[in-house]
Design a protein around this motif. Structure first.
Motif, short mmCIF file in Angstrom:
data_model
loop_
_atom_site.label_atom_id
_atom_site.label_comp_id
_atom_site.label_asym_id
_atom_site.label_seq_id
_atom_site.Cartn_x
_atom_site.Cartn_y
_atom_site.Cartn_z
N ILE A 1 0.88 -1.17 0.00
CA ILE A 1 0.00 0.00 0.00
C ILE A 1 0.91 1.23 0.00
CG2 ILE A 1 -0.12 0.18 2.54
CD1 ILE A 1 -3.15 0.74 2.25
N ASP A 2 0.44 2.34 -0.54
CA ASP A 2 1.26 3.55 -0.40
C ASP A 2 0.77 4.36 0.80
OD1 ASP A 2 -1.04 4.54 -1.70
OD2 ASP A 2 0.08 6.21 -2.56
N ILE A 3 1.69 5.06 1.41
CA ILE A 3 1.35 5.77 2.65
C ILE A 3 0.89 7.19 2.33
CG2 ILE A 3 2.20 6.52 4.92
CD1 ILE A 3 4.17 4.22 4.85
N SER A 4 -0.40 7.34 2.16
CA SER A 4 -0.93 8.69 1.92
C SER A 4 -1.60 9.23 3.17
CB SER A 4 -1.91 8.69 0.74
OG SER A 4 -2.90 7.70 0.91
N ASP A 5 -2.11 8.35 4.02
CA ASP A 5 -2.84 8.78 5.23
C ASP A 5 -2.10 8.51 6.53
OD1 ASP A 5 -4.88 9.52 3.56
OD2 ASP A 5 -6.14 7.80 3.97
N GLU B 1 0.67 11.95 3.52
CA GLU B 1 1.26 12.48 2.29
C GLU B 1 2.74 12.18 2.08
OE1 GLU B 1 -1.21 15.93 0.65
OE2 GLU B 1 -0.42 16.71 2.55
N ASP B 2 3.24 11.12 2.74
CA ASP B 2 4.64 10.77 2.49
C ASP B 2 4.81 10.01 1.17
OD1 ASP B 2 6.06 11.85 4.69
OD2 ASP B 2 5.21 10.30 5.99
N TYR B 3 3.75 9.29 0.76
CA TYR B 3 3.78 8.49 -0.48
C TYR B 3 4.93 7.51 -0.54
CZ TYR B 3 0.13 11.72 -1.33
OH TYR B 3 -1.01 12.45 -1.17
N GLU B 4 5.33 7.02 0.63
CA GLU B 4 6.28 5.91 0.69
C GLU B 4 5.49 4.62 0.53
OE1 GLU B 4 9.39 6.15 0.58
OE2 GLU B 4 9.68 8.27 1.07
N LEU B 5 6.20 3.54 0.26
CA LEU B 5 5.54 2.23 0.12
C LEU B 5 5.67 1.43 1.40
CD1 LEU B 5 6.77 1.37 -3.48
CD2 LEU B 5 4.43 1.98 -2.81
N LEU B 6 4.58 0.83 1.81
CA LEU B 6 4.54 -0.06 2.96
C LEU B 6 4.22 -1.44 2.41
CD1 LEU B 6 4.30 -0.48 6.10
CD2 LEU B 6 1.85 -0.01 5.81
N PHE B 7 5.08 -2.43 2.68
CA PHE B 7 4.82 -3.75 2.10
C PHE B 7 5.31 -4.87 3.00
CE2 PHE B 7 9.21 -4.31 0.59
CZ PHE B 7 9.64 -3.00 0.46
N THR B 8 4.84 -6.06 2.71
CA THR B 8 5.22 -7.24 3.51
C THR B 8 5.89 -8.29 2.62
OG1 THR B 8 3.01 -8.17 3.19
CG2 THR B 8 3.37 -6.90 5.20
N MET B 9 6.80 -9.05 3.26
CA MET B 9 7.52 -10.11 2.55
C MET B 9 7.63 -11.31 3.49
SD MET B 9 10.36 -8.39 0.23
CE MET B 9 11.61 -8.00 1.43
#
Lengths: 350, 350
Positions: B232-236, B286-294
């Motif tokens: 997900i992208d971190i917008s909130d 509004e950082d628009y970084e990516l948050l992901f799992t592996m």
């Protein structure tokens, strides 16, 4: 002082051209970008069609006489119409909403009932959107995605000299419906006890408040294996749309006043309003009928197409775009349809 | 009297769920509709991704400190970010504008310069839109279409217990940039002669005014042949987005305060504002970084991913979503990010 040009001075299309001219397509999947009813994208085999529309309260709709359910239905159908106008089939829809605190959940439920009905009716999936608070009023932004076989997408720029010009349904009724609603709004403002009398005018109201996209005509054309040489949907009036086809196809045209299909109720209403009927049929917007061209050789096929009228033919560009009246006078067709300029002028006059 | 529920009482997601629950997908080409960063459509071989965003003046942006060029750039990038968050590549963009007469052609030219720059930077084609007059202020509605290989689309709902949680870049800087701009706006209103002092804060301003989508991270993952289990992208804000991943994947999580990546300027600014730094990093939007799992098995690979930080891991849902502080206290993660409710409350308080 930086230069300041008023947006109105460019007109809507000049303005859009100016804004988009520095963009060039970079992806092989972008077959057609700005400049038609929908963008065409190619992801193997089939082509993907995309169209988008913005509807703002106070500009595009008046909630005093537009029920929210109808607004939802119409907002969706208008987008589907753009996909059909490419000879495609609408498949997916995104809906974004800006909503002021004047609206309750139930209000927006009602709006969505209309969207839902349209999606069911036309077999389209709602696939996304964005919802936000708005400082003033309601706004909707819809994007519709459709698909088409690569060989059957119809653009605006492939009409040829001598092609026949056809139109579906009848014209001017949605405009007359709007005039009628505006009149009753004024009457109601003067005397809120007064109930509007819409008897015998149901067709006009339906055309304005619950328009349909001509899915049936597209299916009919497919059935008869006809692919038009050019096509557009009539949202801004016949004159304006026909001029688009001529400009993009580098043709002129001749259409005949006595051929323009007009419903009986539209004619009665024009008389009641003391309006020129042909002007209303040529320039009244929001009919969402299809305007298309076919080779001269298909003349006889057109006669067999129910709900389709032959109104004229394409000519060489030098001959101009002409309307021939009943008494055989000739006039230049002018685009007097809806425009951003008009909307801005209306705002100025408020 | 009809029932009246305030929109704010449902919250944004409850509201959207309510509106969309009666829609069911009818086309085999609709792989994924509402409920992720973008819709997924399938037209043979590749999958088409669609995402849309609505930006309203006075709600999403303040033109007092947002240059129009930056607004255009950001509006586009925010949409691209949603496509990357599905592990796709943005390809086409539609832009619809509502414009009040306060704006000149040159103003909108400037806005489009920003859009153009973003499209060039990310290799995206502008393929359509709609332009309208607006009664109040500026509004933008963008729809981005992207593509992805069928096997590599990443959803929000496939994270598993013990998966590692990763985040790109650093968090909270865009939020601090916004605080800084808001402060200077107040100062300026009190004394228009005063020039703002932004020295040493350029990173914060850039994060707020000219954010980038993490195309580079997606390319890095592709290069290393890594497909995240969820993304997900971190917008909130981190908390809000991580809760989305957990809810949709039916997991809990544990993240560690001392692992959350924060830039030096963000920390300095938080101290200057006397704000809790971790709260800002967890909830600032509004950082628009990516948050992901592996999967846990990829632990060593993560160390080799430059610009990616391991912040915790997924657990069974029953264990909840927990933040572990430096002093080993545990707290429930709460979504305190941007929301429609907040926006509406802000309107009420104006």
């Amino acid at each position: 002082m930086p230069e300041r040009t008023e947006i109105a001075s460019l007109g809507e299309f000049g303005f859009i051209r100016r804004l988009t001219q520095t963009f060039s397509n970079k992806n092989s999947s972008t077959i057609k970008g700005v400049g038609d009813d929908a963008a065409v994208l190619s992801y193997d085999g089939k082509q993907t069609l995309v169209t988008t529309d913005l509807l703002l309260e106070g500009i595009h709709f008046d909630l005093i006489y537009t029920p929210l359910k109808h607004l939802g239905y119409k907002a969706a159908v208008v987008n589907f119409s753009d996909i059909y106008a490419m000879n495609g089939t609408p498949k997916q829809l995104t809906v974004s909403l800006g909503i002021s605190k004047r609206f309750s959940v139930e209000d927006i439920d009602t709006l969505y009932e209309g969207l839902h009905l349209a999606c069911e009716q036309y077999g389209v999936d709602l696939v996304g959107g964005d919802t936000s608070a708005s400082v003033t009023g309601l706004l909707l932004s819809l994007t519709c995605i459709g698909e088409a076989e690569k060989e059957s997408v119809v653009y605006r720029n492939m009409a040829k000299e001598n092609d026949l010009i056809c139109v579906s349904g009848d014209l001017g009724a949605a405009y007359m419906g709007l005039q009628l609603l505006e009149r009753e709004k004024v009457v109601f403002a003067g005397n809120p006890e007064m109930q509007p009398d819409f008897s015998g005018k149901d067709y006009l109201l339906e055309r304005q408040l619950k328009p349909e996209a001509r899915k049936d005509i597209i299916e009919l054309l497919r059935e008869k294996q006809i692919i038009p040489t050019s096509m557009i949907d009539i949202s801004d009036g016949l004159s304006s749309e026909l001029l688009h086809l001529c400009t993009q196809s580098h043709t002129g045209c001749r259409i005949y006043e006595d051929r323009i299909p007009i419903d009986y109720q539209t004619a009665v209403m024009a008389e009641e309003f003391n309006m020129n009927l042909v002007t209303a049929a040529l320039n009244g917007g929001e009919d969402y009928e299809l305007l298309f061209t076919m080779p001269m050789s298909m003349h006889e096929v057109i006669d067999s197409l129910e709900g389709v009228t032959l109104i004229g033919y394409m000519t060489r560009a030098e001959l101009g775009c002409r309307l021939i009246t009943r008494d055989e006078q000739e006039f230049d067709l002018k685009a007097q349809g809806w425009s951003m300029e008009k909307a801005i002028n209306e705002l100025k006059n408020q």
